[in-house]
Design a protein around this motif. Structure first.
Motif, short mmCIF file in Angstrom:
data_model
loop_
_atom_site.label_atom_id
_atom_site.label_comp_id
_atom_site.label_asym_id
_atom_site.label_seq_id
_atom_site.Cartn_x
_atom_site.Cartn_y
_atom_site.Cartn_z
N ILE A 38 -6.02 3.66 12.08
CA ILE A 38 -7.35 3.26 12.54
C ILE A 38 -8.00 4.35 13.38
N LYS A 39 -7.19 5.18 14.05
CA LYS A 39 -7.76 6.32 14.78
C LYS A 39 -8.46 7.26 13.80
N PHE A 40 -7.79 7.59 12.70
CA PHE A 40 -8.39 8.44 11.68
C PHE A 40 -9.64 7.79 11.09
N THR A 41 -9.56 6.48 10.82
CA THR A 41 -10.69 5.77 10.23
C THR A 41 -11.89 5.75 11.17
N ARG A 42 -11.63 5.51 12.45
CA ARG A 42 -12.72 5.52 13.43
C ARG A 42 -13.39 6.88 13.51
N TYR A 133 -9.06 -11.02 -10.85
CA TYR A 133 -9.57 -9.67 -11.10
C TYR A 133 -8.48 -8.77 -11.69
N SER A 134 -7.56 -9.35 -12.44
CA SER A 134 -6.50 -8.62 -13.16
C SER A 134 -5.41 -8.06 -12.27
N ALA A 135 -5.28 -8.53 -11.04
CA ALA A 135 -4.18 -8.11 -10.17
C ALA A 135 -2.88 -8.75 -10.63
N PRO A 136 -1.75 -8.04 -10.52
CA PRO A 136 -0.46 -8.65 -10.88
C PRO A 136 -0.08 -9.74 -9.89
N PHE A 137 0.69 -10.70 -10.32
CA PHE A 137 1.05 -11.82 -9.46
C PHE A 137 2.10 -11.43 -8.42
N SER A 138 2.64 -10.22 -8.55
CA SER A 138 3.56 -9.69 -7.54
C SER A 138 2.84 -8.90 -6.46
N GLN A 139 1.53 -8.90 -6.48
CA GLN A 139 0.75 -8.10 -5.53
C GLN A 139 0.78 -8.70 -4.13
N VAL A 140 0.98 -7.81 -3.14
CA VAL A 140 0.89 -8.16 -1.73
C VAL A 140 -0.34 -7.46 -1.15
N ASN A 141 -1.21 -8.21 -0.50
CA ASN A 141 -2.42 -7.67 0.12
C ASN A 141 -2.15 -7.37 1.59
N TRP A 142 -2.61 -6.20 2.03
CA TRP A 142 -2.51 -5.79 3.44
C TRP A 142 -3.94 -5.65 3.97
N TRP A 143 -4.21 -6.21 5.16
CA TRP A 143 -5.55 -6.20 5.75
C TRP A 143 -5.43 -5.82 7.22
N ILE A 144 -6.18 -4.78 7.64
CA ILE A 144 -6.07 -4.22 8.99
C ILE A 144 -7.46 -4.05 9.58
N PRO A 145 -7.81 -4.74 10.67
CA PRO A 145 -9.12 -4.52 11.29
C PRO A 145 -9.16 -3.18 12.03
N VAL A 146 -10.29 -2.49 11.90
CA VAL A 146 -10.45 -1.18 12.53
C VAL A 146 -10.86 -1.32 14.00
N PRO A 214 -6.09 -10.84 13.83
CA PRO A 214 -5.20 -9.82 14.38
C PRO A 214 -5.95 -8.93 15.36
N GLU A 215 -5.19 -8.25 16.20
CA GLU A 215 -5.81 -7.23 17.05
C GLU A 215 -6.20 -6.03 16.20
N ALA A 216 -7.04 -5.16 16.72
CA ALA A 216 -7.37 -3.92 16.01
C ALA A 216 -6.08 -3.16 15.72
N GLY A 217 -5.88 -2.81 14.48
CA GLY A 217 -4.63 -2.15 14.09
C GLY A 217 -3.53 -3.11 13.73
N GLY A 218 -3.73 -4.41 13.94
CA GLY A 218 -2.76 -5.40 13.49
C GLY A 218 -2.82 -5.52 11.97
N THR A 238 -20.98 -5.83 13.10
CA THR A 238 -20.42 -5.52 11.79
C THR A 238 -18.91 -5.38 11.90
N ARG A 239 -18.20 -6.05 11.02
CA ARG A 239 -16.75 -5.93 10.99
C ARG A 239 -16.33 -4.81 10.03
N PHE A 240 -15.48 -3.92 10.52
CA PHE A 240 -14.89 -2.86 9.70
C PHE A 240 -13.40 -3.17 9.55
N SER A 241 -12.91 -3.11 8.32
CA SER A 241 -11.49 -3.36 8.09
C SER A 241 -11.01 -2.50 6.93
N ILE A 242 -9.69 -2.33 6.89
CA ILE A 242 -9.03 -1.59 5.82
C ILE A 242 -8.19 -2.58 5.03
#
Length: 299
Positions: A38-42, A133-146, A214-218, A238-242
């Motif tokens: 998130i430091k790089f993203t900021r 949207y054609s994602a495999p059923f084994s897909q794990v999503n990761w979400w991180i607030p900036v 989550p906290e920023a970076g969580g 505005t919310r920014f997330s990765i």
């Protein structure tokens, strides 16, 4: 269905994936690797917005200028070589085997407040599963607030639908066609979004819902089969997330993952994934196998 949220769990990656495929959700505190990410993203965000505060710039810019800025910033983040170094470090911190885990490019997402920009480059997602949207059923999503987030600008899960079918438009979605025609036009959709995307075709009960803050970076981790949506942002900021996605090679080979209760799309996103330790592409035969199974209606 009841969804459990595991906080800073010490379970192994294999156990975690099993639980994710059953509809559970995991959340982790900020770590050295996510803090670096998130430091790089900021830094990229600050460079793009200049003297303006990125979280409140929407109140000082015409929406067309805001969309144009994001149309430049987001691809720069997605394709920056530094991301290919930072993401494997994040994934390794969570106990994943880098020789067996594959990831796709990270996306920088924005959710503007009070319907300022909710289409195209800052699309506000309706309730959906990634597997529509054609994602495999084994897909794990990761979400991180900036930056820090609040319940009014995160995402919502609708867990009652994890194992309950929802009538939807996924039968008309082909991933290769989407890449060819619709993805590249995102920045041109400012006032409205006319791209055809899979969405519910019956009323969805949005309550009860689960919101994780989550906290920023969580890090928030969940199955791509979870029905989730963008919360209407009323925070004034505005919310920014990765976000990015991973699959484990053994799961892909064995077709192990969450159940397919209602996806009818064709194609697969598997070719977007590269191996963490050397950036090798997903084996082509696995992508071809998934495409053939999708055409045959087999998950």
């Amino acid at each position: 269905m009841m969804t459990a949220v595991f906080s800073d769990s010490a379970v192994t990656d294999e156990t975690r994936r099993t639980l994710l495929f059953q509809g559970e959700v995991f959340v982790y505190a900020a770590s050295p690797a996510t803090t670096e990410l998130i430091k790089f993203t900021r830094e990229l965000i600050s460079e793009a917005f200049g003297d303006l505060d990125p979280e409140t710039a929407q109140h000082e810019m015409p929406v067309e200028d805001f969309a144009k800025l994001l149309a430049d910033l987001k691809p720069r983040f997605i394709h920056h070589p530094r991301c290919k170094e930072l993401l494997p470090a994040v994934i390794e911190e969570r106990g994943c085997d880098l020789g067996q885990t594959y990831f796709d490019v990270p996306r920088l997402r924005t959710s503007t407040s009070n319907d300022y920009l909710v289409s195209g480059i800052s699309y506000a997602f309706h309730p959906h599963r990634d597997c529509w949207y054609s994602a495999p059923f084994s897909q794990v999503n990761w979400w991180i607030p900036v930056y820090d987030v609040v319940p009014e600008n995160v995402m919502a899960f609708h867990p009652r639908y994890f194992d309950q079918p929802v009538r939807n438009g996924s039968a008309g979605y082909d991933y290769a066609e989407w890449n060819r025609t619709s993805r590249v036009s995102a920045a041109s959709h400012v006032r409205s979004d006319t791209r055809v995307q899979p969405r519910p075709e019956e009323p969805i009960e949005l309550e009860p819902q689960v919101r994780v803050v989550p906290e920023a970076g969580g890090t928030l981790m969940f199955s791509g089969a979870q029905l989730h949506s963008t919360v209407p942002n009323t925070s004034g900021r505005t919310r920014f997330s990765i976000d990015f996605r991973t699959v484990h090679l053994a799961d892909v080979r064995a077709h192990r993952g969450a159940p397919n209760v209602d996806a009818e799309c064709t194609g697969t996103t598997l070719r977007d994934f590269v191996r963490c330790n050397d950036l090798a592409a997903m084996p082509e035969e696995l992508a071809l196998d998934y495409e053939a199974r999708a055409l045959a209606g087999v998950s």
